[in-house]
Design a protein around this motif. Structure first.
Motif, PDB file in Angstrom:
ATOM      1  N   GLU A  45       3.809  -5.377  -3.530  1.00 50.72           N
ATOM      2  CA  GLU A  45       4.757  -4.358  -3.070  1.00 50.72           C
ATOM      3  C   GLU A  45       4.424  -2.999  -3.681  1.00 50.72           C
ATOM      4  O   GLU A  45       4.509  -1.968  -3.009  1.00 50.72           O
ATOM      5  N   THR A  46       4.057  -2.989  -4.943  1.00 43.47           N
ATOM      6  CA  THR A  46       3.690  -1.737  -5.609  1.00 43.47           C
ATOM      7  C   THR A  46       2.474  -1.119  -4.934  1.00 43.47           C
ATOM      8  O   THR A  46       2.438   0.079  -4.655  1.00 43.47           O
TER       9      THR A  46
ATOM     10  N   GLU B  44       3.413   0.285  -1.534  1.00 42.27           N
ATOM     11  CA  GLU B  44       4.146   1.542  -1.671  1.00 42.27           C
ATOM     12  C   GLU B  44       3.196   2.695  -1.985  1.00 42.27           C
ATOM     13  O   GLU B  44       3.310   3.791  -1.434  1.00 42.27           O
TER      14      GLU B  44
ATOM     15  N   SER C 156       1.397   3.570   1.153  1.00 41.67           N
ATOM     16  CA  SER C 156       2.231   4.284   2.118  1.00 41.67           C
ATOM     17  C   SER C 156       2.365   5.756   1.730  1.00 41.67           C
ATOM     18  O   SER C 156       2.443   6.623   2.596  1.00 41.67           O
TER      19      SER C 156
END
Length: 110
Positions: free
Chosen positions: A25-26, A29, A32
């Motif tokens: 997830e890190t 992110e 993104s």
């Protein structure tokens, strides 16, 4: 991350070694952020005449003397083997040609 955020070697270590519970997830992110705010630089391709104009200018700026027909032939061969008519290809061709010519000159002298 496309050089938007610092990247460290620890980012590639096993999941719990840095204390991160959700490393994917890190990473997503961070990616993104790059997708939203990252700089995009286009490497445009153009026709052969424009490519040859750029090659001629690069050669002229470097003060290289070469038969124009020979230059055209070599530049077109270079573009075929390196994939495109672009400014980058023209610059790389000029770099290579200058290196070869200096090497040949050095071998004649030395």
């Amino acid at each position: 991350r496309r050089h938007l955020m610092p990247e460290s070697q620890k980012d590639n270590l096993p999941v719990y070694s840095a204390g991160e519970l959700h490393p994917t997830e890190t990473l997503e992110e961070k990616m993104s952020l790059s997708d939203r705010f990252g700089l995009r630089i286009g490497m445009l391709n153009f026709d052969a005449e424009t490519y040859l104009d750029i090659v001629n200018n690069c050669i002229r700026l470097r003060g290289i003397t070469i038969d124009p027909k020979d230059l055209k032939s070599k530049a077109l061969q270079w573009s075929l083997s390196h994939g495109s008519y672009s400014g980058r290809t023209a610059r790389q061709f000029a770099d290579d040609l200058e290196g070869h010519m200096r090497f040949q000159e050095k071998m004649r002298v030395g």
